[in-house]
Design a protein around this motif. Structure first.
Motif, PDB file in Angstrom:
ATOM      1  N   MET A 267     -31.492 -38.232  31.760  1.00 18.25           N
ATOM      2  CA  MET A 267     -31.443 -39.792  31.672  1.00 18.25           C
ATOM      3  C   MET A 267     -30.268 -39.758  30.317  1.00 18.25           C
ATOM      4  N   ALA A 268     -29.842 -38.593  29.703  1.00 18.80           N
ATOM      5  CA  ALA A 268     -28.660 -38.972  28.444  1.00 18.80           C
ATOM      6  C   ALA A 268     -27.377 -38.815  29.322  1.00 18.80           C
ATOM      7  N   HIS A 269     -27.230 -38.366  30.364  1.00 20.29           N
ATOM      8  CA  HIS A 269     -25.845 -38.174  31.002  1.00 20.29           C
ATOM      9  C   HIS A 269     -25.348 -39.510  31.305  1.00 20.29           C
ATOM     10  N   GLY A 270     -23.923 -39.613  31.136  1.00 20.72           N
ATOM     11  CA  GLY A 270     -23.417 -40.929  31.486  1.00 20.72           C
ATOM     12  C   GLY A 270     -23.032 -41.248  33.062  1.00 20.72           C
ATOM     13  N   TRP A 271     -23.131 -40.181  33.920  1.00 21.88           N
ATOM     14  CA  TRP A 271     -22.872 -40.488  35.200  1.00 21.88           C
ATOM     15  C   TRP A 271     -21.667 -41.190  35.535  1.00 21.88           C
ATOM     16  N   PRO A 272     -20.449 -40.578  35.334  1.00 22.27           N
ATOM     17  CA  PRO A 272     -19.172 -41.303  35.626  1.00 22.27           C
ATOM     18  C   PRO A 272     -18.946 -41.251  37.117  1.00 22.27           C
ATOM     19  N   GLY A 273     -19.711 -40.492  38.111  1.00 28.44           N
ATOM     20  CA  GLY A 273     -19.580 -40.391  39.433  1.00 28.44           C
ATOM     21  C   GLY A 273     -20.599 -41.068  39.887  1.00 28.44           C
ATOM     22  N   ASN A 274     -21.593 -41.569  39.253  1.00 28.13           N
ATOM     23  CA  ASN A 274     -22.507 -42.389  39.703  1.00 28.13           C
ATOM     24  C   ASN A 274     -23.397 -41.709  40.625  1.00 28.13           C
ATOM     25  N   VAL A 275     -23.808 -42.608  41.924  1.00 25.19           N
ATOM     26  CA  VAL A 275     -24.877 -41.683  42.800  1.00 25.19           C
ATOM     27  C   VAL A 275     -24.436 -40.517  43.503  1.00 25.19           C
ATOM     28  N   ARG A 276     -23.114 -40.489  43.866  1.00 19.35           N
ATOM     29  CA  ARG A 276     -22.595 -39.459  44.281  1.00 19.35           C
ATOM     30  C   ARG A 276     -22.389 -38.301  43.319  1.00 19.35           C
TER      31      ARG A 276
END
Length: 492
Positions: free
Chosen positions: A349-358
């Motif tokens: 939850m804390a991660h920003g996920w710049p690569g999103n779902v992939r």
């Protein structure tokens, strides 16, 4: 709206009815599971207080029936068993909340009031934004409000033949969205033909879209249909549309205007019936302003815009997706994983996920391949992400100041927690929201950490945030309606 009390002990049921009636709630009482389901199927019940230990059936079976038949009721479980296992099973089976006997007056009334508010907001949301196209039909995973808006958009767009322009960051599911629109449309029996404009050499892209004749260029050893011809009667999806060169953009514009294609090396035109959906991870308006994308083509394609939300904006969908991919890849690799630890969920939850779902897919697959389970821990995620694991720190209570009173923290917080001033004389729901939101801010936006501080389940916080958002949307819609000018009658 009625509260149905399902309790086989008459004295307890009488107490509940008395407390709720005094608080202004309308109630009804049954003492068996069969009678409860019969009453629910007749309608008119908004909240059900459900005892788990009934004479004819276990309460969890009633919860399963409520969920499978999609009965419109919010369920609060009331039981003498205060075990975590029972609470988890009840919540997994669809219960909204879980309270333990003996129930304090304030706790009972507050829980029922919150449950009624949730049911009201659910009804409003279903009339305003609930789509007929569900996530199971679209190929998406997630039930957050941003994705509910996407499902509603897909439902509306699929009925049209107009061009669709999908924007969003890489990895947000733009092609999944395009496929969902196609599958939900009258063209679903036709072909869905995707073409990535960025993955094809520039000197071959025209041939890939429109086809070519034998001998029209070096390597053209036979006639070949392009993607537009293959999509005749269906949908042509042009991914990374902003990568097209300007001269090819002009040919694409002529195709959209005429509905006819001209193969490379041919002088003849051929009509095709194609719906075009395109997508880009760039800002198309900026591409137009800087001269890299034709303005006339933009307005021809940008008829029905869809903007895919980034994963970081989808809240609890992050954990839902992580569990979904964990289940899929664990089966593929022949391994058994039960889930993620609380600390691992906090890291996700804390991660920003710049690569999103992939990026999520790749991360979970690596975790499965490199570990043997049964639980994914936070340090496993840190290793896969290339970060040094940091030891988990126990969350400490947040000190608060109320006018005239001081409530010190029970343990040393090292001066890291801010103080919160709460004015008295406000409803409990407002004070509760102020405390929760202040704690979320103090925890850096981490809901799992906030849940540990407040000693509640993370899922409860996610539900509250979604309820607040839905309530704000409802108020915004109401305000917008009130602000609409009323046209004065014409004078005759």
């Amino acid at each position: 709206m009625k509260v149905l009390i399902v309790e086989d002990t008459l004295s307890l049921a009488t107490v509940y009815e008395h407390k709720l009636n005094r608080a202004g709630f309308e109630t009804a009482h049954v003492d068996t599971g069969a009678a409860a389901l019969s009453r629910l199927r007749k309608g008119g019940v908004s909240v059900m207080l459900l005892d788990l230990q009934l004479p004819d059936v276990h309460g969890l079976q009633i919860l399963e029936t409520v969920r499978s038949e999609q009965l419109p009721v919010t369920v609060v479980v009331v039981t003498s068993s205060g075990s975590i296992k029972t609470a988890v099973e009840a919540m997994q089976a669809g219960a909204y909340d879980f309270i333990v006997k003996p129930v304090a007056d304030e706790r009972l009334i507050t829980t029922v009031r919150n449950a009624l508010e949730r049911e009201t907001l659910t009804e409003v949301a279903s009339t305003v934004q609930k789509p007929k196209v569900s996530n199971s039909k679209t190929g998406f995973v997630g039930s957050s409000l941003p994705m509910a808006a996407i499902y509603k958009m897909i439902e509306s767009i699929s009925r049209s033949n107009a061009a669709v322009f999908i924007t969003g960051e890489s990895g947000t599911g733009k092609e999944v969205c395009a496929e969902a629109i196609h599958r939900s449309s009258p063209r679903s029996k036709g072909a869905f033909v995707p073409l990535n404009c960025a993955a094809i050499p520039k000197d071959l892209i025209e041939s890939e879209i429109f086809g070519h004749l034998k001998g029209s260029f070096t390597g053209a050893t036979s006639d070949r249909d392009g993607a537009a011809m293959k999509a005749d009667g269906g949908t042509l999806f042009l991914d990374e549309i902003c990568e097209l060169e300007l001269n090819l953009q002009a040919k694409l514009l002529r195709f959209l205007q005429s509905g006819s294609i001209q193969k490379v090396g041919s002088d003849t035109l051929k009509k095709v019936d194609v719906r075009v959906i395109c997508a880009t991870n760039r800002d198309p308006l900026r591409e137009v302003e800087e001269g890299r994308f034709r303005e006339d083509l933009f307005y021809r394609l940008h008829v029905l815009p869809v903007d895919m939300p980034p994963l970081r904006a989808r809240g609890a969908d992050i954990l839902e997706l992580a569990r979904h991919f964990l289940d899929i890849y664990a089966r593929e690799e022949g391994k058994e994983f039960q889930g993620f630890s609380v600390e691992a969920e906090e890291a996700l939850m804390a991660h920003g996920w710049p690569g999103n779902v992939r990026e999520m897919q790749n991360l979970v697959r690596k975790l499965i391949v490199l570990n043997d389970g049964p639980i994914i821990e936070a340090d496993m995620i840190s290793v896969v992400q290339g970060r040094t694991p940091t030891p988990a720190r126990e969350a400490a209570p947040i000190p608060m100041r109320i006018p005239g009173k001081s409530v010190p923290a029970q343990t040393d917080v090292g001066g890291n927690w801010p103080h919160l001033t709460l004015p008295l004389g406000q409803p409990f729901e407002i004070l509760e929201r102020q405390i929760i939101e202040a704690t979320i801010d103090a925890c850096g936006g981490s809901l799992p950490k906030t849940a540990r501080v407040l000693q509640v389940s993370p899922s409860k916080l996610y539900r509250k945030k979604e309820l607040w958002t839905a309530q704000e949307e409802k108020e915004a819609i109401s305000t917008s309606a009130e602000d609409e000018p009323v046209e004065a009658p014409a004078l005759t």
